[in-house]
Design an enzyme around this catalytic site. Structure first.
Site, PDB file in Angstrom:
ATOM      1  N   ARG A 549       0.830  -1.206   0.000  1.00 24.47           N
ATOM      2  CA  ARG A 549       0.000   0.000   0.000  1.00 24.47           C
ATOM      3  C   ARG A 549       0.859   1.248   0.000  1.00 24.47           C
ATOM      4  NH1 ARG A 549      -3.839   0.144   4.825  1.00 24.47           N
ATOM      5  NH2 ARG A 549      -1.886  -0.430   5.847  1.00 24.47           N
ATOM      6  N   SER A 609       7.768  -5.103   6.889  1.00 25.14           N
ATOM      7  CA  SER A 609       7.520  -6.078   7.952  1.00 25.14           C
ATOM      8  C   SER A 609       8.227  -7.394   7.728  1.00 25.14           C
ATOM      9  CB  SER A 609       6.016  -6.295   8.079  1.00 25.14           C
ATOM     10  OG  SER A 609       5.398  -5.059   8.154  1.00 25.14           O
ATOM     11  N   ASP A 663       5.957  -3.400  11.072  1.00 28.75           N
ATOM     12  CA  ASP A 663       4.522  -3.156  11.291  1.00 28.75           C
ATOM     13  C   ASP A 663       4.111  -3.247  12.756  1.00 28.75           C
ATOM     14  OD1 ASP A 663       5.007  -5.859  11.270  1.00 28.75           O
ATOM     15  OD2 ASP A 663       3.289  -6.406  10.016  1.00 28.75           O
TER      16      ASP A 663
END
Ligand code: ADP
Length: 928
Positions: A549, A609, A663
């Site tokens: 994203r 992450s 994350d």
């Protein structure tokens, strides 16, 4: 018209067509005959009224409503499963009460192969009148004696014999092998049995007799035996109908609708006991003067009114009453009667069946009438046939109305628009009466047009069905044992979880010290959680699982986020590093263009992450890929550099990479903006990981002794040193072996979304290979990797009743927005974290009311997957899902417990109030 089955029923109040209408009328047929036969005609509306009234009574009885007393009993039988067709073995069946004054013993062999039937061996024993009316013990001793006499004559091995007891008297059943006799019927009057468990009486007698060691596994009545003995066809046989001396039916009801059972799961066979149906409003209009006479003269006036219009014991008697009436009025036999015609019980069902049979010649009817001492003329024979047809047609039509009520009930219970079902039929009326079944079927079609019903005659008079119940009971017990054995390793006790916590704690300490440990305990260079004063516009990237994203985050007094999801094709995720980072920059450029940001150089944060050794806030060396990523030439490289190089290659864009975070850290920071007590970040999504605020003095390799730093635990790798081996099951091993990183991320592989569905799938495969699931049929679908999604666990368990954990000290917060800007913003600030807030956040869960919804959900999902399931299968799949997700949540909980204890001890506190920021779709969407 020669068959009511195909006869069109006319609308409204018109009488249903009768077979005799097609036959030539006797020339002297008078109004009297018409009037007489007319009484037996039933209109469609009358049948519909009976159907509706019976349905009402059935539903009232199911609800357990006592007042007014329901007209039918609806007795649960504790038979919860219909046969698979795979049942096999030898079974002994003892039948009492199905065939009058005799007792039958059968040796039934089930082959487990569809369509392959072995003829049962059987022997019938006449029960002496003295035994039928003597002491109960005598009757059961007689039964035990017959059993061993029969078994003595069988050449087969008699080790481990399992017996099914067919006991067709009104009973109150309290288990599959417990049944209390309510009252004797059918000429039996043995003392000391009413109110007793007949299975126990039989067991005691077998033991007293001592010849054989026999396990009485199940007790059933003849309707259940009929249903269960039905040959497996394309559709489930879930209704049993018996019309013999009396009449009754049973069907598979949803257990949750049977109030007396207090059971939410699965189905149970319910015996309707419709013979006693006697609603005056519905039955009144169809009762004839002959029915009233028959009832008055019966042994039980006023009782079993419905049965007295249908059961074989009464059909002959009704015919006799009509013939006697017509003879007395001079219409038959030249006005003559005979002593036989005037005595109760002289015309039997067999006579009626034979006389009505269109293939029976006039000579045969003549002979039967002569045997009754009558002298019939030619026209008498035809008229007698009309009478037999009228009585039997009505019986079949009434029976059809009752069956239509059962079908409606099935449809209501299952909330289905249309119903496909097979009805097993048994009993002498169904078997021997030439047209009973075809009239019954035709009328059912008219009364329940939305049901697609096939009728299947019972096999071996229900004996096979009793063997089947016995086999199913034995199979279910064996399957349950296998299921329990399979799931036992997933059910962790307190000691096991405490051991996980302790091991995690040890691994944390070692990792922090830089010693060999499966926990890397990576410093993140994030030194404080947010305080709410952060402001600005930021760009963010989020790479680390299902989606990539790009986001624009505007922080003013609130937070405004615009984002776009871009896919990372597997070829890119597992291609070259250059390809991957070029793709990322392309996505950013696309996003900037769409947002009108081209040319602006906003601070950029990169949520990345994967395990990284950070050397600063904007420097992270990728240690290894996880979660399905495997791009080449990246491990060992600084990810921020790789990104910057790709930016340079693309030239068209200027970006200012300020921070790289994991994350978990982003989650902690984002929740920390809402709740300053949030000092732990937890992810349970595609993978799982956690971070928390550690004292800097405990962190080797980072200068400084005061203050704190967020540590990325990379706990997915916990256990990669073998410390989880004790808890790892063969299913975990299979999932691990099939993954792209065998031997790695062992904790993650027991917990996270990428793996739970796969664990379930491997367990289902195993249970199928044991024959416990899907009738032992391995399907290609289930062999397909990732076919069973982790979201199915949520969908299935969402419908379960809640089992909420005990209240927690502290809180678990789900992230609301996106996280990383706080990291970037905080990096400029040196403030300490403010005072801890005290309010708790409730853990929300959306739980639907009933387990049966879960079962329906399981069905829907498995049927979508093309898996051939039964309702027992659905229950077992549900249990598998629960066991797997419960273990995942517990292991995760044990990890969090290790972290909070560490923080508490770090700070020398007696009690710690802390919040955990949690993100990840599994955590957010799994209901439990
Ligand atoms: P990521 O961890 O990849 O950033 P998510 O937090 O959205 O992304 O987690 C995605 C994972 O969540 C998927 O791998 C999937 O297994 C799991 N998942 C998706 N839907 C559900 C659901 N309804 N219930 C439980 N898990 C789900």
């Amino acid at each position: 018209m020669d068959s009511i089955g195909s006869a069109g029923l006319r609308q409204g109040e018109e009488a249903l067509s009768h077979p005799e209408e097609g036959l030539p009328r006797p020339s002297d047929s008078s109004e009297l005959v018409q009037e007489c036969l007319q009484q037996f005609k039933v209109t469609r509306a009358q049948l519909q009224q009976i159907q509706a009234s019976l349905l009402g009574s059935m539903e009232q009885a199911l609800r357990g409503q006592a007042s007014p007393a329901p007209a039918v009993r609806m007795l649960p039988t504790y038979v919860g499963s219909t046969p698979h067709g795979t049942e096999q073995g030898d079974f002994v069946v003892l039948e009492l009460g199905a065939t009058g004054a005799s007792l039958r013993v059968l040796w039934v062999t089930l082959t487990g192969i569809e369509g392959h039937r072995v003829e049962p061996r059987s022997q019938e024993f006449v029960i002496p009148q003295a035994v039928m009316l003597g002491a109960g013990q005598q009757l059961f001793d007689f039964a035990a004696h017959c059993l061993s006499e029969f078994l003595d004559a069988q050449p087969m091995s008699k080790q481990g014999l399992q017996l099914g007891f067919s006991f067709s008297f009104p009973c109150h059943q309290t288990g599959l092998d417990r049944s209390t006799l309510i009252s004797w019927t059918k000429g039996f009057r043995c003392s000391g049995v009413e109110g007793q468990d007949v299975v126990q009486l039989l067991r005691d007698a077998i033991q007293r007799h001592g010849a054989y060691n026999i396990d009485v596994v199940a007790v059933v009545n003849d309707t259940v035996g009929t249903m269960m003995g039905c040959e497996l066809g394309a559709r489930p046989c879930e209704v049993g109908l018996v019309v013999d001396t009396g009449t009754n039916a049973c069907y598979m009801e949803e257990a949750r609708h049977v109030a007396v059972l207090d059971e939410d799961r699965g189905r149970v066979c319910v015996s309707v006991e419709w013979g006693s149906f006697s609603d005056a409003g519905a039955l009144g209009p169809v009762l004839t003067t002959f029915d009233h006479t028959l009832d008055h003269e019966s042994l039980n006036p006023g009782a079993q009114r419905f049965e007295k219009m249908i059961g074989g014991l009464y059909l002959g008697e009704l015919v006799r009453l009509v013939l006697a009436h017509l003879a007395r009025r001079g219409v038959l036999f030249g006005g003559g009667t005979s002593p036989a015609l005037l005595s109760r019980g002289s015309i039997l069902l067999e006579h009626v069946a034979e006389m009505e049979d269109p293939s029976a010649g006039a000579a045969r009817v003549h002979a039967i009438l002569q045997d009754l001492g009558l002298s019939p003329g030619a026209s008498d024979v035809e008229l007698v046939q009309h009478v037999c047809a009228a009585v039997c047609t009505r019986a079949a039509q009434l029976c059809a109305a009752a069956l239509a009520a059962v079908l409606s009930r099935l449809q209501h219970g299952r909330e289905q628009q249309t119903l496909q079902v097979a009805v097993a039929t048994g009993g002498r009326v169904c078997e021997r009466h030439p047209r009973f079944c075809s009239i019954l079927q035709g009328t059912v079609m008219l009364l329940a047009p939305e049901c697609d019903v096939s009728f299947i005659p019972s096999v071996d008079g229900g004996g096979r069905g009793v063997a089947m119940v016995t086999a199913v009971a034995a199979r279910l017990a064996a399957h349950r044992r296998l299921l329990e054995e399979t799931l036992a390793p997933f059910r962790l006790n307190h000691d096991q979880l405490a051991a996980v916590q302790a091991q995690m704690r040890k691994a944390m300490v070692k990792g922090l010290r830089g010693e060999a440990s499966s926990l890397r305990m990576l410093p993140t260079f994030v030194r404080a959680t947010p305080d709410g004063s952060e402001r600005g516009d930021f760009l963010a990237l989020d790479l680390g699982g299902t989606n990539f994203r790009v986001l624009l985050v505007r922080v003013t007094t609130g937070v405004q986020i615009t984002s776009q999801i871009y896919s990372i094709p597997e070829s890119v995720a597992q291609g070259s590093g250059k390809q991957l980072f070029d793709h990322i920059v392309d996505c950013i450029m696309d996003f900037q263009q769409k947002q009108g940001l081209s040319g602006q150089s906003l601070p950029l944060g990169f949520t990345f992450s994967f395990p990284c050794r950070q050397l600063g806030l904007d420097q992270g060396i990728l240690l290894n890929w996880t979660k399905g990523f495997n791009a080449s030439d990246c491990e060992g490289q600084d990810v921020v550099n790789l990104l910057r190089e790709a930016i340079t290659r693309r030239q068209a864009v200027e970006l200012n990479v300020v921070a790289i975070v994991n994350d978990t850290v982003g989650t902690m920071m984002s929740c920390g903006y809402e709740d300053p007590r949030c000092e732990i970040g937890l992810i349970v999504g595609t993978g799982t990981n956690a971070c928390y605020m550690e004292e800097l003095r405990n962190v080797a390799g980072v200068p400084g002794d005061s203050g704190r730093m967020c540590i990325n635990m990379e706990w997915g790798a916990f256990g990669d040193d073998g410390s989880l081996a004790m808890l790892s099951t063969c299913f975990d091993a299979s999932v691990d072996q099939a993954s792209i990183n065998p031997g790695k991320q062992r904790f993650e592989k027991m917990i996270s979304g990428m793996y739970l569905g796969e664990i379930v799938r491997h367990i289902l495969l195993h249970l199928t290979s044991l024959g416990v699931l899907f009738r032992g049929q391995q399907t290609q679908r289930l062999q397909t990797r990732d076919i069973f999604k982790t979201k199915f666990l949520s969908e299935i368990e969402r419908c379960l009743r809640p089992t909420l954990p005990p209240p927690l000290q502290g809180a678990f917060l789900s992230t609301v927005g996106d996280c990383w800007p706080w990291v970037v913003a905080r990096s400029a600030l040196e403030d300490e974290v403010g005072e801890a807030m005290t309010h708790l956040f409730a853990l929300s869960s959306s739980l639907a009311p009933s387990d049966s919804l879960a079962l329906r959900q399981v069905r829907a999902i498995l049927e979508d997957l093309g898996l051939p399931l039964t309702s027992d299968d659905a229950l077992m799949v549900l249990e598998v899902c629960q066991a797997v997700s419960q273990r995942a949540a517990q292991l995760c909980g044990a990890g969090v417990a290790a972290v909070v204890e560490k923080i508490r001890e770090n700070r020398g506190l007696e009690k710690l109030a802390v919040s955990v920021g949690v993100d990840g779709t599994l955590y957010k969407l799994h209901p439990q």
